[in-house]
Design a protein around this motif. Structure first.
Motif, short mmCIF file in Angstrom:
data_model
loop_
_atom_site.label_atom_id
_atom_site.label_comp_id
_atom_site.label_asym_id
_atom_site.label_seq_id
_atom_site.Cartn_x
_atom_site.Cartn_y
_atom_site.Cartn_z
N ASN A 173 0.92 -1.05 -0.04
CA ASN A 173 0.12 -0.02 -0.16
C ASN A 173 0.83 1.25 0.07
OD1 ASN A 173 -1.96 1.84 0.15
ND2 ASN A 173 -2.65 1.38 2.33
N ASP A 175 0.62 4.49 -0.62
CA ASP A 175 0.16 5.89 -0.20
C ASP A 175 -0.65 5.60 1.20
OD1 ASP A 175 1.40 7.34 -2.08
OD2 ASP A 175 -0.56 7.82 -3.10
N ARG A 211 -8.75 -3.92 -1.98
CA ARG A 211 -9.89 -2.68 -1.54
C ARG A 211 -9.65 -2.45 -0.05
NH1 ARG A 211 -14.34 -5.97 -2.05
NH2 ARG A 211 -14.23 -5.78 -4.27
N ASN A 214 -6.77 0.00 0.24
CA ASN A 214 -6.92 1.25 -0.14
C ASN A 214 -7.91 2.29 0.78
OD1 ASN A 214 -5.50 0.79 -2.41
ND2 ASN A 214 -7.47 0.29 -3.59
N GLN A 215 -8.57 1.66 1.63
CA GLN A 215 -9.23 2.27 2.60
C GLN A 215 -8.35 3.00 3.72
OE1 GLN A 215 -11.99 -0.61 4.27
NE2 GLN A 215 -13.29 -0.77 2.66
N ARG A 217 -5.48 4.81 2.73
CA ARG A 217 -4.69 5.75 2.14
C ARG A 217 -4.68 7.03 2.55
NH1 ARG A 217 -6.00 4.29 -4.04
NH2 ARG A 217 -8.04 4.34 -3.28
N GLY A 220 -7.35 11.31 -0.53
CA GLY A 220 -7.45 12.00 -1.89
C GLY A 220 -6.20 11.12 -2.75
N SER A 221 -5.89 10.05 -2.49
CA SER A 221 -4.59 9.33 -3.20
C SER A 221 -5.56 8.60 -4.16
CB SER A 221 -3.98 8.34 -2.33
OG SER A 221 -3.28 7.39 -3.10
N THR A 222 -4.94 8.39 -5.36
CA THR A 222 -5.39 7.62 -6.44
C THR A 222 -4.25 6.49 -6.71
OG1 THR A 222 -4.46 9.24 -7.99
CG2 THR A 222 -6.54 9.44 -7.39
N VAL A 223 -3.39 6.43 -5.65
CA VAL A 223 -2.53 5.30 -6.03
C VAL A 223 -2.87 4.19 -5.44
CG1 VAL A 223 0.03 4.77 -5.66
CG2 VAL A 223 -0.72 6.98 -6.46
N SER A 224 -3.25 2.83 -6.15
CA SER A 224 -3.75 1.77 -5.35
C SER A 224 -2.87 1.02 -4.70
CB SER A 224 -4.59 1.02 -6.17
OG SER A 224 -5.27 -0.46 -5.82
N TYR A 226 -1.47 -3.01 -4.39
CA TYR A 226 -1.13 -3.83 -5.45
C TYR A 226 -0.27 -5.00 -4.73
CZ TYR A 226 3.77 -1.92 -5.64
OH TYR A 226 4.85 -1.48 -5.35
#
Length: 275
Positions: A173, A175, A211, A214-215, A217, A220-224, A226
């Motif tokens: 993760n 961000d 998912r 990503n909660q 981050r 405003g981050s758009t970097v997922s 992976y």
């Protein structure tokens, strides 16, 4: 294709568990060549892989909790909690007893995902080798982050798309929010196709793990988050000398030697080799 002792082989269904048979059929029909030194080597690897999956699924059911190092806890009858939040095996407790208690009295334990992954590795190995050898190999156990005993012989390769059950994979993760640094990534054990055990998340698909990360981050981050390409697994050949049904003298069986200072694993940004 599976190659044993430099020869292709025919597998016999009755020789394998349903779990191993399912996966061995996939390996046998794959264009990738999977090589093993002997049938004992092949049998042990799949015994240990199944044991690792069983250990991960059982840990998920055990009642253990997720906690940061600052809030970690353990059963004081078996472990001493040190100042860093790690667990040191009590002198009068055997390694096998200490590891088993985590599954037996899970409600007394809380730790983060890296420690959980190492615990699963120990639990899987304990289910696959002779207990006396386990106790000899893993004296003075410390459960803390990615510290592990060198006799696990953890090795790494690239190729998460070719991972197999029992392999360790890491979801990163990049961000992560500074308010939840414990969610900078998730160490997982692969259970089957696109299904993983990650402590704190539970048993989930890759999409579900991403998912969840990503909660946590930066707003405003758009970097997922992976799945990283690194795959971690124990040295199956080395550990096979200690298999429960192996009559070979464990002190003379051949294997790759441990080199002084050798580093086997890099996971989550840290390297450790406990000797």
């Amino acid at each position: 294709m599976i190659i044993v002792a430099n020869q292709p082989i025919e597998l016999v269904r009755s020789d394998w568990s349903a779990f191993a048979w399912h996966w061995l059929q996939q390996l046998q029909n794959s264009p990738t060549i999977y090589t093993y030194q002997s049938m004992d080597h092949l049998h042990f690897e799949w015994t240990l892989r199944e044991s690792l999956v069983d250990a991960a699924e059982a840990l998920d059911r055990s009642g253990v909790s997720f906690a940061s190092f600052e809030k970690s806890r353990c059963n004081p009858a078996y472990w001493n909690r040190n100042a860093e939040g790690g667990f040191e095996l009590r002198a009068e407790v055997t390694p096998a007893e200490g590891i088993r208690d985590i599954w037996k009295n899970g409600h007394l334990y809380a730790f983060e995902c890296a420690t959980a992954t190492v615990i699963v590795l120990y639990g899987g190995v304990l289910g696959s080798i002779r207990e006396d050898d386990f106790n000899s190999l893993f004296l003075n156990l410390l459960l803390y982050d990615w510290h592990y005993d060198s006799d696990l012989r953890l090795t790494e390769k690239n190729g998460s798309d070719s991972a197999l059950p029992g392999d360790v994979l890491y979801f990163k993760n990049p961000d992560v929010s500074p308010e939840t640094p414990e969610w900078q990534g998730e160490n997982t054990i692969m259970l089957r196709e696109d299904l993983y055990y990650g402590h704190g998340i539970g048993i989930a698909s890759g999409e579900e793990i991403i998912r969840s990360l990503n909660q946590n981050r930066i707003p405003g981050s758009t970097v997922s988050a992976y799945l990283m390409d690194t795959v971690i697994y124990p040295d199956f050949l080395y550990l096979s000398r200690y298999a429960k049904n192996n009559k070979v003298n464990s002190q003379t069986a051949s294997s790759t030697p441990v080199l002084p200072g050798q580093l086997y694993v890099r996971i989550g940004g840290s390297r450790y080799l406990q000797t």
